[in-house]
Structure formats: structure tokens, C-alpha cells
Design an enzyme around this catalytic site. Sequence first.
Site, short mmCIF file in Angstrom:
data_model
loop_
_atom_site.label_atom_id
_atom_site.label_comp_id
_atom_site.label_asym_id
_atom_site.label_seq_id
_atom_site.Cartn_x
_atom_site.Cartn_y
_atom_site.Cartn_z
N THR A 131 22.77 -31.52 19.04
CA THR A 131 23.32 -31.35 20.38
C THR A 131 23.00 -29.97 20.95
O THR A 131 22.82 -29.01 20.18
CB THR A 131 24.85 -31.54 20.34
OG1 THR A 131 25.42 -31.10 21.55
CG2 THR A 131 25.48 -30.73 19.20
N ASP A 132 23.01 -29.86 22.28
CA ASP A 132 22.83 -28.53 22.90
C ASP A 132 24.08 -27.66 22.71
O ASP A 132 24.04 -26.46 22.95
CB ASP A 132 22.50 -28.68 24.40
CG ASP A 132 23.60 -29.36 25.21
OD1 ASP A 132 24.57 -29.88 24.61
OD2 ASP A 132 23.48 -29.39 26.45
N GLU A 133 25.19 -28.28 22.27
CA GLU A 133 26.45 -27.52 22.17
C GLU A 133 26.38 -26.44 21.08
O GLU A 133 27.19 -25.52 21.07
CB GLU A 133 27.64 -28.47 21.97
CG GLU A 133 27.72 -29.46 23.12
CD GLU A 133 29.00 -30.29 23.17
OE1 GLU A 133 30.04 -29.83 22.69
OE2 GLU A 133 28.92 -31.41 23.70
N TYR A 156 33.54 -29.11 16.67
CA TYR A 156 32.43 -30.07 16.70
C TYR A 156 31.09 -29.34 16.69
O TYR A 156 30.22 -29.59 15.85
CB TYR A 156 32.53 -30.96 17.95
CG TYR A 156 31.24 -31.69 18.29
CD1 TYR A 156 30.72 -32.67 17.43
CD2 TYR A 156 30.53 -31.41 19.47
CE1 TYR A 156 29.52 -33.33 17.73
CE2 TYR A 156 29.35 -32.06 19.77
CZ TYR A 156 28.85 -33.02 18.90
OH TYR A 156 27.66 -33.67 19.19
N LYS A 160 28.03 -29.19 13.89
CA LYS A 160 26.64 -29.61 14.17
C LYS A 160 25.69 -28.44 13.92
O LYS A 160 24.59 -28.61 13.39
CB LYS A 160 26.50 -30.11 15.62
CG LYS A 160 27.19 -31.44 15.91
CD LYS A 160 26.63 -32.63 15.14
CE LYS A 160 25.23 -33.02 15.56
NZ LYS A 160 24.83 -34.31 14.92
#
Length: 350
Positions: A131-133, A156, A160
Site C-alpha cells: 500500500t501507499d500508506e 496497519y 505493511k
Amino acid sequence: MKKILITGGAGFIGSHVVRRFVNTYPDYEIVNLDALTYAGNLANLGDIQDKDNYRFVKMDITDAPAISELFEQEDFDAVIHLAAESHVDRSIADPTAFVMTNVIGTVNLLNAARENWKGSYDKKRFYHVSTDEVYGALGEEGMFTETTSYDPHSPYSASKASSDHFVRAYHDTYGMDCVISNCSNNYGSHHFPEKLIPLAINNIKNNKPVPVYGKGENVRDWLWVEDHARAIDVIFHQSKTGDTYNIGGHNEWKNIDLIHLLCEIMDQKLGRAAGESAKLITYVTDRAGHDLRYAIDSSKLQKQLDWVPSLQFEEGLAKTVDWYLQNEEWLNNVTSGNYQSYYQKQYENK
Ligand code: NAD
Ligand code: TYD
């Protein structure tokens, strides 16, 4: 002929990836491994479940011995790894589940691949979907590129980020062929209604308040889920070993503007007077540690592998609303039972 293990294939993005690979590559054998958590739903794959080149295995990636045994039994050529705990709000309530699945589960898969692929790494591939997060939050300006430093804020995104680091470490240390992509927020059919867009569609449809966190000024960069699945296909087949690609729609929306657009579409589709659905918008307490803005620079993917998003957001959002209105049974099934208690806990004190 390739035998590919896709993890998390019963979830939102995973089901689109499985469908794409099963339909596009009839000579590949696709094995979908999923624990069927609250987010996993085999009804997402009803249209391809009887295809000859598809199989489902119910398994939890935190179960290291089972994963290792599966790799010994099956001679996988590649893994496309999507299985994860994926919802930020749930990670705030229970971070440990995210460490178990996203970090330990990923390491279990890497270990099983490493053990069974030894000596033939050049013929195998481990593709990790991320993810870009992991890059953290942006201010008003700028975009995440593949070289942006990791700076995750939520449990989260921290889990990741950790899994991404392990994947890179297995490439750098053991020489495994690993590839990672980091994608922005997805939307489309089969999206579990805990995330903003499907939750808002479901609530508008049922005349329930649409909860907007804080002032609704947070920005997300939305991508049609089938464009993500196509990007995964292209990167899986064409990228160099050890490479990373950002995937995004160049489609930034403030949450409140997105919700207003959705309300307009829903008014039209449901035959309501203009402005009626927008009356359901309800500002609620902000998410803790809420990242202000995500925006992805996907020019590397566009230039090197010739991928571009196919749909305009307005068109994609209208198609998404149509899907939810036409698939009432799917929506009713996933929002019965445990969903109600999750919803109450998450939103009752907001
Ligand atoms: P999802 O929550 O809809 O699906 C996750 C799937 O993983 C479910 O089918 C679930 O049953 C399965 N799963 C969960 N824990 C498992 C375990 N321990 N063992 C085996 N299976 C397990 O998630 P999604 O939105 O489809 O996301 C898929 C992947 O894409 C994730 O890795 C996520 O981090 C990443 N991603 C998501 C987005 C997004 O906008 N949704 C954006 C970028 C990246
Ligand atoms: P979400 O769909 O949970 O994705 P992510 O947090 O991974 O980006 O949330 C998207 C945005 O919408 C995020 O800024 C939080 C906000 N949001 C709300 O305002 N209300 C809600 O009920 C939810 C679930 C999210």
C-alpha cells in the site's frame, strides 16, 4: 504453464486479481489460498469457481507448518501475496492481529518459498502487494515516489511497511526474486462495507447517517480495482527482480467532496430529489493519527511498463454504485451478523 499461489483471493482486490488471472491465462493453474476471515467471501468468485484452472485452499498464513507443507506438496512457480488485515480502524482497535497476519504471515510465506525454491530462485517469483500508506502522510503538496522514505503512522501501515522490509530483505539476503507494488486506495465491486465508499453507499441506500471523520478534508487518491489488478498482471510478468512500482490513479479527492459526488449519483440512481442523500452526511470524531493526504506518482509504471488507468472516477463510481444496487443479496449477506456489532463498536461513541 505456471502454477501460481494467490493469497487473499477471496477478498476485495484478491478476487479481482484471481478472476483476471483465471480468465486471461487458461494455461496457468491458479491456487487461491484464503483463511476466509470476515473480509473473505467465496461468493466474490462465483463466476470462476468451476473453471478447470482454478482451485481454492482454505488456510491461514499464520499457520507456518501448514504453509510449509503446502509448498512441499505443490511446486508453485510464483506467489502473488495479497492476504492481509486491511482496515486502518480495525488496526487501531486490535494491532496484534495485523502483526500476526501481515508480518508473521508474510514471513511464513517467504520461509516456505525460500525452503522449497532453493537452487531455482531464477525461475520463481514472489510478488508482494502493498500500500501507499507505508510512506506516511503528505501535506498539501508533493507525491509519493518509489524512493520516498517509509514513515507509517497507523498499526496497519506499520505492519505493511514491516512486511515490505522483510520481502526486500529476502531478496537482498537470499537472492529470492521478489517484487513489490504500493498502490493507492482502491474502489469497485465486492468491496467490504467497512471502507469509506462501500460503507457510504450502503448507508445512503438505507437512509442511515454517513459518517465523515473530522472535517472531511483528508485526501485520498482513488483507483478502479480492475486497473489495480491489471497493473499487478503487468508488473508480475514484466518487472525486473527486486523492483518496486507505485500504482495510483492521479485522482485525488477530499473525502467530503467524494461523499457529495456519491450522494449526487445515489440521488439519481434511487430517484431521490437532488440534495436528499447529502442530508445524511454526519461529521463524527476524527480517526486517531489520521493521515492527511495520500497521492501516488505512478510515472515509473506508466513509462516503463506502459500502464495507465482506464476509467474516469465519475464513471467508475457510478458503475460501483450500480453494482451495489444490483447485488443486494451480496450486501445483505456481508452486513448481517458480525458486521452489526463491528459497526456499533466503531461508530457508537463518535
Ligand atoms: P480485504 O480485507 O478485502 O481482503 C483480505 C483477504 O485476506 C480476505 O479474503 C481475508 O480472508 C484474507 N486473509 C486475512 N487474513 C488472512 C490470513 N491470516 N490467512 C489467509 N488469508 C487471510 O483486503 P483488500 O482490500 O482486498 O487488500 C488486499 C491487499 O491489497 C492487502 O495486502 C492490502 O494491504 C493491499 N492494498 C489494499 C488497498 C485497498 O485500497 N483496499 C490499497 C493498496 C493495497
Ligand atoms: P478507508 O476507506 O478506511 O481507507 P484508508 O483509511 O485506508 O485510506 O478511509 C478512506 C478515508 O475516509 C480516510 O480518510 C478515512 C475516511 N473515512 C470516513 O471519513 N468515514 C468512515 O466511516 C470511514 C470508514 C473512513
